[in-house]
Motif scaffolding. Sequence first.
Motif, short mmCIF file in Angstrom:
data_model
loop_
_atom_site.label_atom_id
_atom_site.label_comp_id
_atom_site.label_asym_id
_atom_site.label_seq_id
_atom_site.Cartn_x
_atom_site.Cartn_y
_atom_site.Cartn_z
N ARG A 172 16.86 -43.54 27.05
CA ARG A 172 16.66 -42.08 27.05
C ARG A 172 15.35 -41.66 27.70
O ARG A 172 15.31 -40.65 28.41
N PHE A 173 14.27 -42.43 27.46
CA PHE A 173 12.95 -42.00 27.92
C PHE A 173 12.36 -42.87 29.03
O PHE A 173 11.23 -42.65 29.43
N GLY A 174 13.11 -43.83 29.50
CA GLY A 174 12.61 -44.69 30.57
C GLY A 174 12.28 -46.08 30.07
O GLY A 174 11.93 -46.26 28.89
N SER A 175 12.39 -47.05 30.96
CA SER A 175 12.20 -48.45 30.56
C SER A 175 10.74 -48.74 30.22
O SER A 175 9.82 -48.09 30.72
N ASP A 176 10.58 -49.73 29.34
CA ASP A 176 9.25 -50.19 28.92
C ASP A 176 9.16 -51.65 29.32
O ASP A 176 9.67 -52.54 28.64
N ASP A 177 8.48 -51.91 30.44
CA ASP A 177 8.41 -53.28 30.98
C ASP A 177 7.68 -54.23 30.04
O ASP A 177 7.89 -55.45 30.10
N ALA A 178 6.82 -53.69 29.17
CA ALA A 178 6.05 -54.55 28.28
C ALA A 178 6.84 -54.98 27.05
O ALA A 178 6.38 -55.83 26.28
N TYR B 1 0.98 -58.62 8.64
CA TYR B 1 -0.17 -57.81 9.01
C TYR B 1 -0.25 -56.54 8.17
O TYR B 1 -1.33 -56.14 7.71
N MET B 2 0.91 -55.89 7.97
CA MET B 2 0.93 -54.66 7.16
C MET B 2 0.53 -54.96 5.71
O MET B 2 -0.27 -54.24 5.10
N ILE B 3 1.08 -56.04 5.16
CA ILE B 3 0.79 -56.39 3.77
C ILE B 3 -0.68 -56.76 3.58
O ILE B 3 -1.25 -56.55 2.51
N ASN C 234 -10.29 -59.13 11.02
CA ASN C 234 -9.85 -60.33 10.30
C ASN C 234 -9.44 -61.37 11.35
O ASN C 234 -8.28 -61.48 11.73
N LYS C 235 -10.42 -62.12 11.81
CA LYS C 235 -10.18 -63.07 12.90
C LYS C 235 -9.24 -64.20 12.48
O LYS C 235 -8.56 -64.80 13.32
N SER C 236 -9.16 -64.49 11.18
CA SER C 236 -8.34 -65.62 10.73
C SER C 236 -6.85 -65.38 10.95
O SER C 236 -6.08 -66.32 11.08
N ILE C 237 -6.44 -64.11 11.02
CA ILE C 237 -5.02 -63.82 11.25
C ILE C 237 -4.77 -63.09 12.57
O ILE C 237 -3.62 -62.96 13.00
N ALA C 238 -5.82 -62.61 13.22
CA ALA C 238 -5.66 -61.79 14.43
C ALA C 238 -5.07 -62.56 15.60
O ALA C 238 -4.49 -61.97 16.51
N LEU C 239 -5.21 -63.90 15.61
CA LEU C 239 -4.77 -64.69 16.76
C LEU C 239 -3.26 -64.96 16.77
O LEU C 239 -2.74 -65.43 17.78
N ILE C 240 -2.57 -64.69 15.67
CA ILE C 240 -1.13 -64.98 15.59
C ILE C 240 -0.33 -64.07 16.51
O ILE C 240 0.66 -64.48 17.12
N MET C 241 -0.76 -62.83 16.66
CA MET C 241 -0.07 -61.86 17.50
C MET C 241 -1.12 -60.96 18.14
O MET C 241 -2.12 -60.61 17.51
N THR C 242 -0.90 -60.57 19.37
CA THR C 242 -1.85 -59.68 20.03
C THR C 242 -1.69 -58.26 19.49
O THR C 242 -0.63 -57.89 18.98
N GLN C 243 -2.75 -57.47 19.62
CA GLN C 243 -2.69 -56.10 19.15
C GLN C 243 -1.64 -55.30 19.91
O GLN C 243 -0.91 -54.49 19.33
N SER C 244 -1.54 -55.51 21.22
CA SER C 244 -0.57 -54.76 22.02
C SER C 244 0.86 -55.07 21.59
O SER C 244 1.72 -54.17 21.53
N ARG C 245 1.16 -56.34 21.26
CA ARG C 245 2.49 -56.70 20.79
C ARG C 245 2.79 -56.08 19.43
O ARG C 245 3.89 -55.56 19.20
N PHE C 246 1.80 -56.09 18.55
CA PHE C 246 1.96 -55.47 17.24
C PHE C 246 2.27 -53.98 17.40
O PHE C 246 3.17 -53.45 16.73
N GLU C 247 1.54 -53.31 18.28
CA GLU C 247 1.75 -51.87 18.47
C GLU C 247 3.13 -51.57 19.04
O GLU C 247 3.73 -50.54 18.71
N LYS C 248 3.65 -52.45 19.88
CA LYS C 248 5.00 -52.27 20.42
C LYS C 248 6.04 -52.37 19.31
O LYS C 248 6.97 -51.56 19.23
N ILE C 249 5.89 -53.37 18.45
CA ILE C 249 6.84 -53.52 17.33
C ILE C 249 6.74 -52.32 16.40
O ILE C 249 7.75 -51.78 15.93
N LEU C 250 5.51 -51.87 16.15
CA LEU C 250 5.30 -50.70 15.28
C LEU C 250 5.97 -49.46 15.88
O LEU C 250 6.54 -48.64 15.15
#
Length: 444
Positions: A72-78, A93-95, A116-132
């Motif tokens: 509907r709004f255009g492709s998201d290549d990321a 991350y949410m919990i 929280n560096k101990s868990i931040a490396l599992i997923m990048t912030q940009s990937r988390f924001e896409k899922i959100l």
Amino acid sequence: MEEEEEEEAEKGGWTRSLRDVPPPHFKDGSGPTRKMPLTASAMDFFQLFVPDNVLKNMVVQTNMYAKKYQERFGSDDAWIDVTLTEMKAFLGYMISTSIHHCESVLSIWSSGFYSNKSIALIMTQSRFEKILKYFHIVAFRSSQTTHGLYKIQPFLDSLQNGFDSAFRPSQAQVLHEPLIDEDPVFIATCTERELRKRKKRKFSLWVRQCSSTGFICQIYVHLKEGSGADGLDALKNKPQLHSMVAKSLCQNASGKNYIIFTGPSITSLNLFEEFEKQEIYCCGLLSARKSDCTGLPPSMLNNPESPQSRGQYRIRMKGNMSLICWYNKGHFRFLTNAYSPVRQGVIIKRKSGEIPCPLAVEAFAAHLSYICKYDDKYSKYFISHKPNKTWQQVFWFAISIAINNAYILYKMSEAYHVTRYSRAQFGERLVKELLGLEDTSPSH
């Protein structure tokens, strides 16, 4: 005037003549329905309520929504389709914000105080924001759906089934609104402008809770669908809407002789009489301002002119129903069919010692005290992420309740005697297991 009110009370069937009422015999067992192994992990208890099939559905619905959104709004290549492993990490991350409170979940990846560096490396912030951005429980409304919670109702139904199958509550239960307000640390530190930007909740969340363990047996969500007659404002002012809430919360409670404690907004003679026919007994606090006082004698709702001493009380009885007016630095009124009006109790105060009262008053005070302790202990572990969309707010509150219930079952299991995690430690273990940082296999 008092004589006229007494005559009116007697015409309504209320009398000063009291008789002993036997307590209702509990017709069910209580406690966890399954024995968890000694090696059970935090994830094992959490998945009693949120199993893999529910998480897989979140994966499917999120990917479907992302596809339609981009059409509907255009492709998201990321964007690439989310996986089950990523969905578990996303929840982790949410919990984590329920243990380490912060204004935004994105603070995990920051360089500031809440990082929280101990868990931040599992997923990048940009990937988390896409899922959100694309996260959904139900991607699309069906043509027959009119319910405002259609985007989360399947999850709430699944959660309820998990609660019902995992635990049987004790006889005494409480109907109330759990404490789910904003994190006090955030409120104290943010500016007035930030506070105004925070959207007020558009729903009211009520629960039926086992008062001996704190386990929340049932959730009911009432939506504020505008400022009309059925909105949240009406819910606060109209006892019939509170009666609807109580009936919804107790729809699966009939036939077991449960004793339900209620606050002033729910307590009413008509509701209690209707519940008694279903073998549900009640004990509730009355308020002339908040309660539906239909059918109650005015002589018991008005304060006597003569001065009262602490512990004095008056009782009127109609059938098995007792109306109590008890004085303790103020007049308190109770309506009950669960406790005998001739049985005595006592309220113990630290400064003034023992204050005599009917047994119903003692029972109500004891169970109210337990719920206050539950709120003090567990309400601070609600997920602090505050989305704008109502269905997402309800979802994260429901997840928080599921984790608290999981911890309660953990404390009642043999696994607790092995590891003895606190609520905070249990939450941290769950986050690590969702992120794949801990081995959750039985051999561990």
